[in-house]
Design an enzyme around this catalytic site. Structure first.
Site, PDB file in Angstrom:
ATOM      1  N   TRP A   1       0.875  -1.178   0.000  1.00  0.00           N
ATOM      2  CA  TRP A   1       0.000   0.000   0.000  1.00  0.00           C
ATOM      3  C   TRP A   1       0.913   1.229   0.000  1.00  0.00           C
ATOM      4  O   TRP A   1       1.767   1.352   0.890  1.00  0.00           O
ATOM      5  CB  TRP A   1      -0.849  -0.070   1.263  1.00  0.00           C
ATOM      6  CG  TRP A   1      -1.839   1.016   1.487  1.00  0.00           C
ATOM      7  CD1 TRP A   1      -2.811   1.435   0.640  1.00  0.00           C
ATOM      8  CD2 TRP A   1      -1.975   1.786   2.686  1.00  0.00           C
ATOM      9  NE1 TRP A   1      -3.549   2.430   1.234  1.00  0.00           N
ATOM     10  CE2 TRP A   1      -3.054   2.668   2.490  1.00  0.00           C
ATOM     11  CE3 TRP A   1      -1.303   1.821   3.903  1.00  0.00           C
ATOM     12  CZ2 TRP A   1      -3.476   3.568   3.468  1.00  0.00           C
ATOM     13  CZ3 TRP A   1      -1.717   2.717   4.865  1.00  0.00           C
ATOM     14  CH2 TRP A   1      -2.790   3.580   4.650  1.00  0.00           C
TER      15      TRP A   1
ATOM     16  N   ASP B   1      -0.095  -5.258   9.658  1.00  0.00           N
ATOM     17  CA  ASP B   1      -1.172  -4.392   9.187  1.00  0.00           C
ATOM     18  C   ASP B   1      -2.408  -5.273   8.987  1.00  0.00           C
ATOM     19  O   ASP B   1      -2.415  -6.188   8.155  1.00  0.00           O
ATOM     20  CB  ASP B   1      -0.747  -3.712   7.873  1.00  0.00           C
ATOM     21  CG  ASP B   1      -1.740  -2.647   7.431  1.00  0.00           C
ATOM     22  OD1 ASP B   1      -2.914  -2.728   7.836  1.00  0.00           O
ATOM     23  OD2 ASP B   1      -1.341  -1.753   6.661  1.00  0.00           O
TER      24      ASP B   1
ATOM     25  N   LYS C   1     -13.151  -0.982   6.997  1.00  0.00           N
ATOM     26  CA  LYS C   1     -13.757  -1.859   5.992  1.00  0.00           C
ATOM     27  C   LYS C   1     -14.810  -2.765   6.624  1.00  0.00           C
ATOM     28  O   LYS C   1     -15.930  -2.856   6.139  1.00  0.00           O
ATOM     29  CB  LYS C   1     -12.701  -2.724   5.299  1.00  0.00           C
ATOM     30  CG  LYS C   1     -11.382  -2.027   5.020  1.00  0.00           C
ATOM     31  CD  LYS C   1     -11.448  -1.001   3.918  1.00  0.00           C
ATOM     32  CE  LYS C   1     -10.207  -0.132   3.970  1.00  0.00           C
ATOM     33  NZ  LYS C   1      -9.895   0.607   2.799  1.00  0.00           N
TER      34      LYS C   1
HETATM   35  C1  LMR Z   1      -7.080   1.724  -0.099  1.00  0.00           C
HETATM   36  O1  LMR Z   1      -6.004   1.125  -0.126  1.00  0.00           O
HETATM   37  O2  LMR Z   1      -7.713   2.026  -1.117  1.00  0.00           O
HETATM   38  C2  LMR Z   1      -7.683   2.093   1.226  1.00  0.00           C
HETATM   39  O3  LMR Z   1      -6.955   1.522   2.255  1.00  0.00           O
HETATM   40  C3  LMR Z   1      -7.902   3.530   1.391  1.00  0.00           C
HETATM   41  C4  LMR Z   1      -6.639   4.292   1.568  1.00  0.00           C
HETATM   42  O4  LMR Z   1      -6.531   4.987   2.590  1.00  0.00           O
HETATM   43  O5  LMR Z   1      -5.749   4.221   0.715  1.00  0.00           O
END
Ligand code: LMR
Length: 399
Positions: A130, A211, A246
C-alpha cells in the site's frame, strides 16, 4: 513562503476519487479506493451500524474527551476479536490497545513510536505494498527497504524470494506484514507459509508490525486473524495496526487501533505509556463516534450477530464477483491471464494490467484503478461487468 513550495501530484489512491468524480462518461466505473459497494454501486451504512447509532443517540450523555487510549468498551471487545476469546496473550495481560484514527492513524502511532525508541531500525516492507506505508515512515524519518512478494513476470506470489529476503534482514529490524487480504495484490500466505515466516522472525529476532485492515474480508473474521494469533502467541513482541474502516464500513469515522503485544505486563505498561504520549503529540485524544458504534455493536449479542452476517455478505459478494470476472473474460480468451483474480483474497486484485493499459482504460472507457493495476473488486457489479470486460479485452488487444 507558499509560493516557494513544490506543487505535488495527487495521491495515487485518493487522487482517483476526484478524477473519477470529474469524469462525465456515463459508463464510468470506479475501481480505485478500497470501499465496499453493493449491487447498485452504493456504499451503504451497515444495518448494525445504523442500529448502534440510533441507540447512541438515546444513550450518549456527554461529548467530553475519551482519553489517550480511547474508549475502554471498544478496547474490551476489539482485543478478543483480534486475538480470539481464549488467547493466552490476553490471559497473561501482555496486550495493550490504543484507539487510533483509522488503520492509517494506528500505523502513524507505530511509526512515531519507532522513531522515538528505535530510530536506527529499518522497516522492511513487501514489494509491492500500500503506497501510504512508505509515506508514513518517510514522514517520521524511519528508514525502509523492501522484501520480495510478487513475481512481476508471472504476477503470482513469489514465496521463495520472500523467504530469501527475510533471511537477509539484519537482526532486530522491523518487518511489516499484511495479516490477510494483502493490499494491493490479494495474494495471501498459507498457514504453512506463515509458519516458515515465524521461524525466520524467531531466528533473527525481528519485530513484526502487522497491518490488519481487512479482518473478515478474506476467509472470515477468525480465519483472517490466524497469522496475528500465531505470531502473537509465539513471539515475545508484536505490533498490530487494526482498522474498522472496511469491516464496519466506517471509513470516514476514522476508527482503528494500535495493539502492542509485550513479553510481560511490565513491558506492556511501558509500551502503553509510550503510545499515550505519541497519541497526545499527534491529536491528543481520538475521535469518539466510531469507537462508540463499534463498542455498541460488539457488546450487544443481537447487533454482534447482525454485524457478523453483514461481514459475511460483503465477503461472499466479493468472492462471487471474482468468479464472475474470470467467467466474463473467457469469451475473449483472457480467462487464463486473469485466473489470479479468482485465487486472490480480499478487496483488491493485482490484475497484472500494465500502467499504459490502466491509463487507456481511464482515458477511453472511464474505468479508474490504481496505476499499478490494482482493482477494487467491489467496485464493479453485475450490470457493468460486461462493459468492464469488453474494455479490458480492448486494451489487451483481444477485441
Ligand atoms: C485503499 O487502499 O484504497 C484504502 O486503504 C484507502 C486508503 O486509505 O488508501
Amino acid at each position: 513562503m507558499f509560493g516557494q513550495v513544490e506543487l505535488l501530484p495527487a495521491d495515487p489512491i485518493l487522487g482517483l476519487i476526484e478524477a473519477f468524480n470529474q469524469d462525465t462518461n456515463p459508463l464510468k466505473i470506479d475501481l480505485g479506493v478500497g470501499v465496499y459497494k453493493d449491487a447498485l454501486g452504493n456504499t451503504p451504512i451497515l444495518k448494525s451500524v445504523r442500529e448502534a447509532e440510533a441507540l447512541l443517540l438515546t444513550r450518549e450523555t456527554t461529548k467530553k474527551y475519551i482519553g489517550s487510549h480511547g474508549d475502554p468498551l471498544f478496547a474490551k471487545h476489539i482485543l478478543p476479536l483480534v486475538f480470539g476469546e481464549a488467547s493466552s496473550v490476553l490471559a497473561e495481560q501482555r496486550a495493550t490497545l490504543t484507539q487510533a484514527p483509522g488503520g492509517t492513524g494506528a500505523l502513524r502511532l507505530a511509526a512515531d513510536f519507532l522513531r522515538r525508541n528505535a530510530p536506527e531500525k529499518t522497516v522492511w516492507i513487501s514489494n509491492p505494498t500500500w503506497p501510504n506505508h512508505y509515506a508514513i515512515f518517510d514522514s517520521v524519518g524511519i528508514k525502509h527497504a523492501n522484501y520480495a512478494y510478487v513475481d512481476s513476470e508471472t504476477n503470482r506470489l513469489d514465496f521463495p524470494a520472500m523467504l530469501a529476503d527475510l533471511k537477509q534482514i539484519p537482526q532486530g529490524d522491523v518487518v511489516l506484514l499484511h495479516a490477510c487480504c494483502h493490499n494491493p495484490t490479494g495474494f495471501d500466505l498459507s498457514t504453512a507459509q506463515w509458519q516458515e515466516v515465524l521461524a525466520i522472525l524467531q531466528e533473527r529476532e525481528l519485530l513484526p508490525l502487522i497491518d490488519f485492515a481487512y479482518q473478515g474480508f478474506g476467509e472470515g473474521l477468525d480465519k483472517d486473524a490466524a497469522a496475528v494469533r500465531l505470531l502473537s502467541e509465539q513471539l515475545p513482541e508484536v505490533m498490530i495496526t487494526a482498522s474498522c474502516s472496511k469491516n464496519f464500513g466506517l471509513y470516514r469515522e476514522r476508527i482503528g487501533s494500535f495493539i502492542g503485544v509485550a513479553k510481560n505486563t511490565d513491558d506492556m505498561e511501558k509500551l502503553r505509556s509510550q503510545m499515550a504520549s505519541v497519541a497526545r503529540a499527534n491529536y491528543s485524544n481520538p475521535p469518539a463516534h466510531g469507537s462508540a458504534i463499534v463498542g455498541t455493536i460488539l457488546a450487544s449479542t443481537e447487533l454482534n450477530t447482525l454485524w457478523r452476517s453483514e461481514v459475511d455478505d460483503m465477503r461472499n459478494r466479493i468472492n462471487t464477483l471474482r468468479q464472475q470476472f474470470v467467467t466474463a473474460l473467457t469469451p475473449y480468451g483472457l480467462a487464463e491471464k486473469f485466473a489470479c483474480v479468482a485465487e486472490q483474497q480480499g478487496m483488491f486484485s493485482y490484475s497484472g494490467l500494465k500502467p499504459h493499459e490502466v491509463a487507456q482504460l481511464q482515458k477511453e472507457f472511464g474505468i479508474y484503478m490504481v496505476k499499478t493495476g490494482r482493482m477494487n473488486i467491489a467496485g464493479y457489479n453485475e450490470q457493468n461487468l460486461p462493459y468492464l470486460c469488453q474494455a479490458i479485452a480492448s486494451v489487451c488487444g483481444k477485441k
